[in-house]
Design an enzyme around this catalytic site. Structure first.
Site, PDB file in Angstrom:
ATOM      1  N   LYS A  54       2.333 -19.392   6.372  1.00 21.97           N
ATOM      2  CA  LYS A  54       1.557 -19.855   7.500  1.00 21.97           C
ATOM      3  C   LYS A  54       1.178 -18.660   8.373  1.00 21.97           C
ATOM      4  O   LYS A  54       1.846 -17.635   8.245  1.00 21.97           O
ATOM      5  CB  LYS A  54       2.353 -20.877   8.312  1.00 21.97           C
ATOM      6  CG  LYS A  54       3.725 -20.346   8.771  1.00 21.97           C
ATOM      7  CD  LYS A  54       4.206 -21.022   9.993  1.00 21.97           C
ATOM      8  CE  LYS A  54       3.663 -20.431  11.247  1.00 21.97           C
ATOM      9  NZ  LYS A  54       4.297 -19.160  11.689  1.00 21.97           N
ATOM     10  N   ARG A  92       0.788  -1.234   0.000  1.00 22.43           N
ATOM     11  CA  ARG A  92       0.000   0.000   0.000  1.00 22.43           C
ATOM     12  C   ARG A  92       0.818   1.280   0.000  1.00 22.43           C
ATOM     13  O   ARG A  92       0.359   2.311  -0.466  1.00 22.43           O
ATOM     14  CB  ARG A  92      -0.878   0.019   1.258  1.00 22.43           C
ATOM     15  CG  ARG A  92      -2.220  -0.565   1.043  1.00 22.43           C
ATOM     16  CD  ARG A  92      -3.041  -0.312   2.245  1.00 22.43           C
ATOM     17  NE  ARG A  92      -2.280  -0.691   3.437  1.00 22.43           N
ATOM     18  CZ  ARG A  92      -2.793  -1.320   4.479  1.00 22.43           C
ATOM     19  NH1 ARG A  92      -4.053  -1.631   4.476  1.00 22.43           N
ATOM     20  NH2 ARG A  92      -2.064  -1.624   5.530  1.00 22.43           N
ATOM     21  N   HIS A 139       5.203 -25.764  12.524  1.00 17.37           N
ATOM     22  CA  HIS A 139       6.581 -26.213  12.724  1.00 17.37           C
ATOM     23  C   HIS A 139       6.691 -27.489  13.567  1.00 17.37           C
ATOM     24  O   HIS A 139       7.390 -28.426  13.219  1.00 17.37           O
ATOM     25  CB  HIS A 139       7.399 -25.117  13.412  1.00 17.37           C
ATOM     26  CG  HIS A 139       7.337 -23.790  12.720  1.00 17.37           C
ATOM     27  ND1 HIS A 139       7.183 -23.672  11.362  1.00 17.37           N
ATOM     28  CD2 HIS A 139       7.414 -22.518  13.185  1.00 17.37           C
ATOM     29  CE1 HIS A 139       7.174 -22.393  11.019  1.00 17.37           C
ATOM     30  NE2 HIS A 139       7.306 -21.670  12.110  1.00 17.37           N
TER      31      HIS A 139
HETATM   32  C1  BG6 Z   1       7.683 -18.132  12.896  1.00 18.27           C
HETATM   33  C2  BG6 Z   1       6.787 -17.645  13.996  1.00 18.27           C
HETATM   34  O1  BG6 Z   1       6.981 -18.956  12.013  1.00 18.27           O
HETATM   35  O2  BG6 Z   1       8.754 -18.867  13.463  1.00 18.27           O
HETATM   36  C3  BG6 Z   1       7.568 -16.800  14.994  1.00 18.27           C
HETATM   37  O3  BG6 Z   1       5.744 -16.865  13.429  1.00 18.27           O
HETATM   38  C4  BG6 Z   1       8.770 -17.558  15.496  1.00 18.27           C
HETATM   39  O4  BG6 Z   1       6.743 -16.417  16.080  1.00 18.27           O
HETATM   40  C5  BG6 Z   1       9.569 -18.107  14.335  1.00 18.27           C
HETATM   41  O5  BG6 Z   1       9.547 -16.654  16.251  1.00 18.27           O
HETATM   42  C6  BG6 Z   1      10.670 -19.015  14.821  1.00 18.27           C
HETATM   43  O6  BG6 Z   1      11.471 -19.363  13.739  1.00 18.27           O
HETATM   44  P1  BG6 Z   1      12.979 -19.783  13.951  1.00 18.27           P
HETATM   45  O7  BG6 Z   1      13.446 -20.143  12.592  1.00 18.27           O
HETATM   46  O8  BG6 Z   1      13.674 -18.589  14.527  1.00 18.27           O
HETATM   47  O9  BG6 Z   1      12.944 -20.924  14.911  1.00 18.27           O
END
Ligand code: BG6
Length: 510
Positions: free
Chosen positions: A176, A66, A268
């Site tokens: 996601k 935007r 995850h």
């Molecule tokens: C993201 C989440 O998908 O993964 C975050 O939205 C989180 O809240 C992050 O901090 C963690 O990713 P990584 O790769 O740092 O473990």
């Protein structure tokens, strides 16, 4: 709109992009171009790919959002982000300068058809300038609620080709959380399915792009000493921990509506669990692997609303309600510990403990496979027996990536004394090159058309099928408060109640 987008021949001497034909050319269009994900992850990942000459020369990026700004101002924002968040430091300004010339900006909101007309014009102009042969990769770095309107507008604007595999292709990477619960995810899949074929949809879960997550299958299946033991006969339980030391980091609004179950567990944690528990695939082809991941999710035991509270603990760090854009009475959990079961032949009776939270003692993501104790007291000696600990295989996803195996050994000396020792493999000591960021790998895979590390339609739905009853039980129990835990600790002690046998305990977050 300023057009200072140069023709491809001006880059030929730059030699930063691949001249070979390993990767197909394409234009990447990012929705949510000014957002957190784009600045912290996507652009630094693309910069590093350019730096490593991993992209075809005929590659460009268009950011769509935007804000009113031209290409130059947008590039400056991205430059600052790359400086702050690139994994390779300091950044190489000459690489950035070459890459920056491939970045354009189009102003528009998600609703407005005119924005998409401008996007189409710019896209076609850039495609003919760089010769990217009409291959288009759209990245929805947006909330799930925006996906449907963007898809429809893109389709109306006539910028979507109808194939994910044949040239020219159009692929869409969707971030996601994919939906908010089973119902909305199923509906989103339906809408996506109206516009795109499944081979055009890349549902991203960046954990699957992590080198150490991909190593789970190799460690299991590539070592004779593990796979024969990888079942209920030898494994007591498996713990998967994703601890973060950071809080919501300015994402209060998003996080307060999302919470840890949608943010981390549905995606995850369940992906990591699937890789730990899946059967060996017939081949490494995308659907063979995804079929096996899906089988695990289908076998996850579902809880009814009463069982949820015997199997899960919901926590919130103490300062959470004071975070910007967070409701002062928020019940949103920032921590969850869940004990779950996979009802199949291999895993019957083996609990899988998931634990995830923000503002804990350390950043530590790991899997610990805890083996059963030996069947008999060693040499019939009680004193020796007391010292015996179970074998534990720990796969350290991050940081300090590696694997450790805890084994029992005799302590040197004349007496029969035993203790645990650890065999340790560390990526940084073994491999000289730094590990690629997950987004680098996943962006390359999407450009190559390899969907192995992306979630399939049924996969997200089965993950939601497990998580939705837990979410609903929590969200409807409005009188219950989350357990408040101190920042910088191990999370709520209540999580210990899930470890129902005296010998089981959570791994320390250290
Ligand atoms: C993201 C989440 O998908 O993964 C975050 O939205 C989180 O809240 C992050 O901090 C963690 O990713 P990584 O790769 O740092 O473990």
């Amino acid at each position: 709109m300023a057009t200072d987008f140069p023709a491809h021949h001006r880059f030929a001497s730059g030699e930063l992009f691949l001249q070979a034909d390993r990767l197909e050319p394409c234009v990447l269009v990012i929705f949510g171009a000014a957002g957190d994900l784009t600045r912290r992850k996507l652009l630094p990942a693309l910069y590093n790919l350019v730096r490593e000459r991993a992209l075809d020369e005929r590659f460009a990026v268009i950011g769509y959002s935007r804000a009113t700004q031209g290409d130059q101002a947008y590039r400056q924002v991205l430059h600052d982000s790359v400086v702050s968040y690139s994994r390779s430091q300091p950044i190489d300004e000459s690489v950035w300068q070459v890459f920056a010339q491939r970045i354009a900006y189009v102003e528009g909101n998600f609703e407005d058809p005119e924005g998409y007309v401008a996007l189409r014009r710019r896209l076609e102009e850039i495609e003919s300038t760089i010769g990217s042969e009409g291959n288009r990769l759209f990245y929805f770095a947006t909330p799930p609620s925006a996906a449907s309107i963007i898809l429809h507008r893109l389709s109306e604007a006539g910028v979507m080709e109808s194939s994910g595999s044949d040239t020219p292709w159009t692929r869409v990477i969707m971030e996601k959380p994919y939906g908010r619960d089973l119902e909305s995810a199923t509906e989103l899949n339906r809408i996506v399915g109206d516009v795109l074929l499944e081979d055009q949809v890349y549902r991203i879960d960046h954990y699957l792009g992590k080198e150490t997550v991909q190593n789970i299958l190799v460690a299991r299946l590539g070592n004779t000493i593990f796979e024969p033991l990888w079942n209920r006969k030898y494994i007591d339980h498996i713990q998967i921990t994703a601890a973060e030391s950071i809080g919501v980091e300015g994402r209060g609004r998003f996080y307060d509506q999302t919470g840890v179950l949608r943010d981390m567990v549905q995606s995850h944690l369940l992906q990591v669990l699937s890789l730990c528990a899946m059967e060996p695939p017939v081949s490494f082809a995308a659907d063979d692997i995804r079929d096996k991941r899906v089988e695990v999710l289908r076998s996850l035991r579902q809880f009814d609303s009463l069982e949820v509270f015997n199997h899960a603990v919901f926590g919130q760090y103490r300062g959470y309600r004071d975070e910007e854009n967070v409701d002062r009475q928020s019940r949103t959990p920032t921590y969850a510990a869940i004990k779950c079961y996979i009802d199949n032949w291999r895993w019957q009776g083996v609990p899988f403990y998931l634990r995830v939270g923000k503002h804990l003692a350390q950043r530590m993501t790991e899997i610990s496979v805890v083996f059963r104790p030996v069947p008999l007291c060693l040499f019939g000696r009680d004193d020796v027996c007391q010292e015996l600990e179970p074998n534990v295989l720990t796969i350290r996803i991050q940081p300090d990536e590696g694997m450790a195996l805890k084994i029992t050994s005799k302590r040197p000396g004349d007496m029969l004394e035993v203790g645990s020792v650890e065999m340790d493999f560390s990526y940084s000591e073994t491999y000289p090159h730094p590990i690629k960021d997950a987004y680098e790998r996943l962006l390359l895979d999407a450009i190559k058309g390899d969907a192995t590390l992306f979630a399939r339609r049924d996969e997200v739905e089965f993950a939601w099928r497990f998580v939705t009853p837990i979410l609903s039980a929590w969200e409807s129990a409005t009188r219950k408060q989350p357990v408040f835990y101190a920042e910088g600790g191990e999370g709520p002690v209540e999580a210990e109640s899930l470890m129902d046998r005296y010998s089981r305990q959570w791994r320390e977050i250290e």
